[in-house]
Design an enzyme around this catalytic site. Sequence first.
Site, mmCIF file in Angstrom:
data_model
loop_
_atom_site.group_PDB
_atom_site.id
_atom_site.type_symbol
_atom_site.label_atom_id
_atom_site.label_comp_id
_atom_site.label_asym_id
_atom_site.label_seq_id
_atom_site.Cartn_x
_atom_site.Cartn_y
_atom_site.Cartn_z
ATOM 1 N N LYS A 49 -5.167 9.149 -9.360
ATOM 2 C CA LYS A 49 -6.058 9.737 -8.521
ATOM 3 C C LYS A 49 -6.082 11.461 -8.328
ATOM 4 O O LYS A 49 -6.957 12.077 -8.288
ATOM 5 C CB LYS A 49 -5.779 9.275 -7.027
ATOM 6 C CG LYS A 49 -6.065 7.622 -7.064
ATOM 7 C CD LYS A 49 -5.760 6.842 -5.761
ATOM 8 C CE LYS A 49 -6.142 5.443 -5.777
ATOM 9 N NZ LYS A 49 -5.686 4.480 -5.066
ATOM 10 N N GLN A 93 -1.923 4.777 -0.036
ATOM 11 C CA GLN A 93 -2.119 3.900 -1.183
ATOM 12 C C GLN A 93 -1.288 2.470 -0.814
ATOM 13 O O GLN A 93 -0.082 2.723 -0.079
ATOM 14 C CB GLN A 93 -1.011 4.571 -2.339
ATOM 15 C CG GLN A 93 -0.958 3.574 -3.523
ATOM 16 C CD GLN A 93 -2.302 3.377 -4.266
ATOM 17 O OE1 GLN A 93 -3.028 4.300 -4.664
ATOM 18 N NE2 GLN A 93 -2.808 2.266 -4.551
ATOM 19 N N ASP A 116 -11.355 5.145 1.500
ATOM 20 C CA ASP A 116 -11.217 3.824 0.980
ATOM 21 C C ASP A 116 -12.543 2.942 1.654
ATOM 22 O O ASP A 116 -12.470 1.852 1.060
ATOM 23 C CB ASP A 116 -9.865 3.223 1.139
ATOM 24 C CG ASP A 116 -8.970 3.481 -0.007
ATOM 25 O OD1 ASP A 116 -9.561 3.602 -1.179
ATOM 26 O OD2 ASP A 116 -7.707 3.297 0.080
#
Length: 280
Positions: A49, A93, A116
């Site tokens: 990322k 994460q 997200d």
Amino acid sequence: MAILMDGKALAAETRKDISRRVAELDYQPSLAVIIVGNNPASRFYVNNKKKDCAECGIKSIEYALSEDTKESELLELIARLNADDELDGILVQLPLPKGIDEKAVIAAISPQKDVDAFHAENVGHIMLGDAALLPCTPAGVMRLLERYGIDPAGKECVVIGRSNIVGKPQAMLLLHRNATVTICHSRTRDLPEVTRRADIIVCAVGKVDFLRADMVRRGAVVIDVGMNTRADGSLTGDVDFAAVEPIASYITPAPGGVGPMTRVMLLENTLTAAKMRRKS
Ligand code: NAP
């Protein structure tokens, strides 16, 4: 022989486009990436990322917290990042170490910075069909369909898997594109009978060679979301590719299909979040 849906190539093209759009801004979009503990897979994803952000001119700031971090400490960090006016996106994460409630953590992220798109407010917008931030994997699948000229309207779409991050939102996105959608899961009776009806199959189960040739109608579009490791350590999806590819019309390779699209959609979301927040 099926046409391969090349997610790697489309993702590279999309990153170029994002870089161009970022360069036009008079500020640098920024993303906070929080990793808790020492999970090697999480470290791998976070590194990717950060690399993707760097390639596109997005500033990424890593917060690496120790395995024994308390939930309250993580929530405090998120509150601080929510309030940081210079910061556009926050990504935690997953999975988190035992003892930290993932739901509470997701709920703590400002919906405007929730790149997200896991926050309940954003999930609600997905249901309503007016979401600005879309969950990365289903959004990446929709981009792939679009790129290959596959319009879901009126088609029988079967999504196998009903997780909150893939199956359910995938079904919604297909529905909003006027598909007739069936969601299957581990309690589905006679799965092959359902999947054989499908014009488009999205398989998100997490089992090697799960989708066999006898489950696929000739000419179907097959999207393999799965990401599994074989005994020899190689990566593979959910689809028995060698058997299904000859009967499908379009198929995603795995790896090289949905995975790269998932990665690039995080960058899209970060740019979208930045533009919304900064009204640019
Ligand atoms: P998940 O939360 O474990 O969900 C798996 C789904 O598969 C569940 O809904 C489960 O049904 C269903 N399932 C399991 N066995 C089944 C069976 N025999 N018949 C029908 N359905 C069955 O997984 P996920 O997070 O959605 O991820 C799915 C896969 O996609 C994993 O391999 C994951 O690594 C991969 N993934 C890839 C990407 C990418 O970028 N390529 C992104 C996200 C996920 P129940 O609900 O009834 O248990």
